[in-house]
Design an enzyme around this catalytic site. Structure first.
Site, PDB file in Angstrom:
ATOM      1  N   LYS A 103      -1.375  59.344 -59.474  1.00 48.59           N
ATOM      2  CA  LYS A 103      -2.740  60.106 -60.150  1.00 48.59           C
ATOM      3  C   LYS A 103      -1.998  62.209 -60.462  1.00 48.59           C
ATOM      4  CE  LYS A 103      -4.647  59.065 -56.722  1.00 48.59           C
ATOM      5  NZ  LYS A 103      -5.393  57.680 -55.771  1.00 48.59           N
ATOM      6  N   LYS A 123       6.610  55.120 -61.218  1.00 47.41           N
ATOM      7  CA  LYS A 123       5.041  54.899 -61.175  1.00 47.41           C
ATOM      8  C   LYS A 123       4.468  55.300 -61.683  1.00 47.41           C
ATOM      9  CE  LYS A 123       3.070  54.867 -57.329  1.00 47.41           C
ATOM     10  NZ  LYS A 123       2.325  55.685 -55.271  1.00 47.41           N
ATOM     11  N   LYS A 145       7.327  62.574 -50.548  1.00 47.04           N
ATOM     12  CA  LYS A 145       5.863  63.371 -50.469  1.00 47.04           C
ATOM     13  C   LYS A 145       6.599  64.745 -49.658  1.00 47.04           C
ATOM     14  CE  LYS A 145       1.396  61.398 -50.824  1.00 47.04           C
ATOM     15  NZ  LYS A 145       0.067  61.032 -50.360  1.00 47.04           N
TER      16      LYS A 145
HETATM   17  P1  TYM Z   1      -3.228  54.902 -52.514  1.00 54.12           P
HETATM   18  O1  TYM Z   1      -4.355  55.364 -52.845  1.00 54.12           O
HETATM   19  O2  TYM Z   1      -2.088  55.492 -52.971  1.00 54.12           O
HETATM   20  O3  TYM Z   1      -3.106  53.449 -53.511  1.00 54.12           O
HETATM   21  C1  TYM Z   1      -4.434  52.446 -53.679  1.00 54.12           C
HETATM   22  C2  TYM Z   1      -3.546  51.362 -53.871  1.00 54.12           C
HETATM   23  O4  TYM Z   1      -3.545  51.319 -55.329  1.00 54.12           O
HETATM   24  C3  TYM Z   1      -2.111  50.443 -55.679  1.00 54.12           C
HETATM   25  N1  TYM Z   1      -1.226  51.471 -56.003  1.00 54.12           N
HETATM   26  C4  TYM Z   1      -0.393  51.281 -57.294  1.00 54.12           C
HETATM   27  N2  TYM Z   1      -0.173  49.674 -57.999  1.00 54.12           N
HETATM   28  C5  TYM Z   1      -0.010  49.869 -59.190  1.00 54.12           C
HETATM   29  N3  TYM Z   1       0.816  50.368 -59.697  1.00 54.12           N
HETATM   30  C6  TYM Z   1       0.448  51.845 -59.804  1.00 54.12           C
HETATM   31  N4  TYM Z   1       0.968  52.521 -60.593  1.00 54.12           N
HETATM   32  C7  TYM Z   1      -0.335  52.546 -58.347  1.00 54.12           C
HETATM   33  N5  TYM Z   1      -0.684  52.825 -57.250  1.00 54.12           N
HETATM   34  C8  TYM Z   1      -0.752  53.396 -56.735  1.00 54.12           C
HETATM   35  C9  TYM Z   1      -1.812  50.937 -54.145  1.00 54.12           C
HETATM   36  O5  TYM Z   1      -0.112  50.162 -53.702  1.00 54.12           O
HETATM   37  C10 TYM Z   1      -2.465  51.055 -53.252  1.00 54.12           C
HETATM   38  O6  TYM Z   1      -2.509  49.754 -53.283  1.00 54.12           O
HETATM   39  N6  TYM Z   1      -1.923  54.376 -47.928  1.00 54.12           N
HETATM   40  C11 TYM Z   1      -2.195  54.088 -49.069  1.00 54.12           C
HETATM   41  C12 TYM Z   1      -3.470  53.562 -48.637  1.00 54.12           C
HETATM   42  C13 TYM Z   1      -4.095  53.039 -46.889  1.00 54.12           C
HETATM   43  C14 TYM Z   1      -4.384  51.289 -47.172  1.00 54.12           C
HETATM   44  C15 TYM Z   1      -4.685  51.444 -45.861  1.00 54.12           C
HETATM   45  C16 TYM Z   1      -3.996  50.895 -47.773  1.00 54.12           C
HETATM   46  C17 TYM Z   1      -4.226  53.559 -45.915  1.00 54.12           C
HETATM   47  N7  TYM Z   1      -4.747  52.733 -44.860  1.00 54.12           N
HETATM   48  C18 TYM Z   1      -4.761  50.356 -45.314  1.00 54.12           C
HETATM   49  C19 TYM Z   1      -3.929  48.972 -47.738  1.00 54.12           C
HETATM   50  C20 TYM Z   1      -4.219  49.290 -45.699  1.00 54.12           C
HETATM   51  C21 TYM Z   1      -2.025  54.492 -50.142  1.00 54.12           C
HETATM   52  O7  TYM Z   1      -1.650  55.787 -49.759  1.00 54.12           O
HETATM   53  O8  TYM Z   1      -2.902  53.853 -51.584  1.00 54.12           O
END
Ligand code: TYM
Length: 339
Positions: free
Chosen positions: A207, A204, A122
Site C-alpha cells: 500500500k 511485493k 523502511k
Molecule cells: P502488515 O500490516 O504489513 O501486513 C499484514 C499481513 O499481510 C501480509 N502481506 C502480504 N501477503 C501477501 N502478499 C503481499 N503482498 C502482502 N503484503 C502484506 C503480511 O505478511 C501480514 O501477514 N508486523 C506485521 C503486523 C504485526 C503482526 C504481529 C503480525 C504486528 N504484530 C503479530 C502477526 C503477529 C505487519 O507489519 O504486517
C-alpha cells in the site's frame, strides 16, 4: 515447572495487521482470508489484532490514522471474522503489549535487529525519521505473539523473519528463566503468501507504493480494480503458464488461484489456447466477486458505529485477561517485586 501449559483445550492463533493505510489484496490473500478459514475450522482459539502501536513507527496524521483503524476493524468483520467467537482488539487498548514489549527489547540483540530486512527497507524509505521504534519493532511483535502463548501465527511470507526472531526470543527467555512461552510456528499459505505488484511483478504488492496501479485496495471501486488488473504488466508471450520471465502472469495466476480455489495446473489447463485478454477478464471477475460482498458488509458496518465500539471493547477485555496472565508470570520470573 513449565508455565506454558495454561488450561487451554484448543490451540491458539494470534495475528495482526497494521492500520497503516487501506487494506490491499495482498493483505487479504496473504493473511486475512486465512484467518477466516482457520477460525472457521473451530480448531483454534483465535486473537486478531489491529497493530496500531506498530503503525506509529512511521509518522501518522491522527485523523487519517483513526479512519484507517476503524476501516480496518470493519474490514476484519466484513471479511468473515466472527468477533463473538474470536476477540478482535486494538493493540493500544491492551497495555500488556507495551509491558512485555519492553521486556522483549531487553532480550533482543542489536545485531539481530540490524539484520531485519523490513527494518532495512523502511530505514531507506523513512531516512528522515529513523526512530528507535522502527528498529525495535520485532521485539514488540514477539511480545504480541508470546503474550497469547500462540501455537500458530498466520502471516504472509514477508513476516517470516519476524517469526524466526520471535521463536529465538521465546527460547532465549525460556532457557534463561524456565519454560514460560510457547514457541510459535508460522502459518504461511501455499497460495498467495506473496502477492506481487501489478506493475513491477518482482516487487511485493504494497500500500505504500507510489504507483497506485501497482496495488488493489479492498475498498477501491470495483471498476477501478478491474481496470488495474487489465493494465497489469505481463510479458511479450501469449501463454497463461508459469515460467522464467513470466512473473506478471504467474502473479495473476496466484491471485486467480487464491480467489477461486483452483490450482495452478487447473488454471493452465483452463486457459490453454486462450490469450491474456481472456485470462485478465477472468481474474478481474474473480477478484470482483471476492471483494463485492466484503464491500457491502463493510458499508453496513460503517453505519453501525456503536456495534463496532462494542466489538473492540469486548475484544480488548478478553485479550487483556489472557495477556496479563503471561505478563504476571514473566514479571515474577524476572524478579520484579509483586505489586
Ligand atoms: P502488515 O500490516 O504489513 O501486513 C499484514 C499481513 O499481510 C501480509 N502481506 C502480504 N501477503 C501477501 N502478499 C503481499 N503482498 C502482502 N503484503 C502484506 C503480511 O505478511 C501480514 O501477514 N508486523 C506485521 C503486523 C504485526 C503482526 C504481529 C503480525 C504486528 N504484530 C503479530 C502477526 C503477529 C505487519 O507489519 O504486517
Amino acid at each position: 515447572m513449565s508455565d506454558t501449559n495454561t488450561n487451554q483445550t484448543k490451540k491458539r492463533i494470534l495475528s495482526g495487521i497494521q492500520p497503516s493505510g487501506a487494506l490491499t489484496l495482498g493483505n487479504y490473500v496473504g493473511a486475512l482470508k486465512n484467518w477466516v478459514d482457520l477460525a472457521a475450522t473451530d480448531e483454534y482459539e483465535c486473537y486478531f489484532m489491529l497493530a496500531d502501536l506498530h503503525t506509529i513507527t512511521v509518522r501518522q496524521d491522527p485523523k487519517v490514522f483513526r479512519k484507517n483503524t476503524m476501516d480496518l476493524l470493519a474490514l476484519f468483520i466484513a471479511s468473515g471474522l466472527d468477533p463473538e467467537k474470536n476477540p478482535i482488539f486494538f493493540q493500544s487498548h491492551v497495555p500488556a503489549h507495551s509491558m512485555l514489549g519492553w521486556v522483549m527489547m531487553c532480550y533482543t540483540y542489536m545485531g539481530e535487529l540490524s539484520r531485519m530486512t523490513q527494518y532495512k527497507d523502511k530505514a531507506k524509505k523513512h531516512a528522515d525519521n529513523l526512530n528507535a521504534g522502527l528498529f525495535t519493532y520485532p521485539s514488540l511483535m514477539a511480545a504480541d505473539i508470546l503474550l497469547y502463548q500462540a501455537d500458530l501465527v498466520p502471516v504472509g511470507d514477508d513476516q517470516m523473519q519476524h517469526l524466526e526472531i520471535t521463536r529465538d526470543l521465546a527460547n532465549r527467555f525460556n532457557n534463561a528463566n524456565s519454560p514460560t512461552f510457547k514457541v510459535p510456528e508460522a502459518y504461511i499459505p501455499k497460495v498467495g503468501a506473496r502477492i506481487m505488484s501489478l506493475q513491477e511483478p518482482t516487487q511485493k504488492m504494497s500500500k505504500s507504493d507510489s504507483n497506485e496501479n501497482s496495488y488493489i485496495l479492498l475498498l477501491d471501486p470495483i471498476d477501478k480494480t478491474v481496470k488495474k488488473i487489465k493494465r497489469a504488466v505481463t510479458d511479450s508471450g501469449s501463454e497463461v503458464k508459469r515460467g522464467e520471465g513470466k512473473e506478471g502472469i504467474e502473479n495473476l495466476m496466484n491471485i486467480y488461484s487464491a480467489t477461486t480455489g483452483k490450482t495452478m495446473d487447473e488454471i493452465e489447463a483452463e486457459f490453454d489456447g486462450k490469450g491474456y485478454g481472456d485470462f485478465k477478464s477472468a481474474v478481474a471477475e474473480a477478484v470482483a466477486e471476492t471483494i463485492r460482498p466484503i464491500q457491502n458488509k463493510y458499508n453496513d458496518l460503517m453505519s453501525n458505529k456503536d456495534y463496532l465500539v462494542q466489538i473492540y471493547k469486548n475484544g480488548a477485555e478478553n485479550a487483556n485477561k489472557t495477556a496479563m496472565k503471561t505478563v504476571s508470570k514473566v514479571y515474577r520470573k524476572i524478579g520484579f517485586i509483586q505489586p
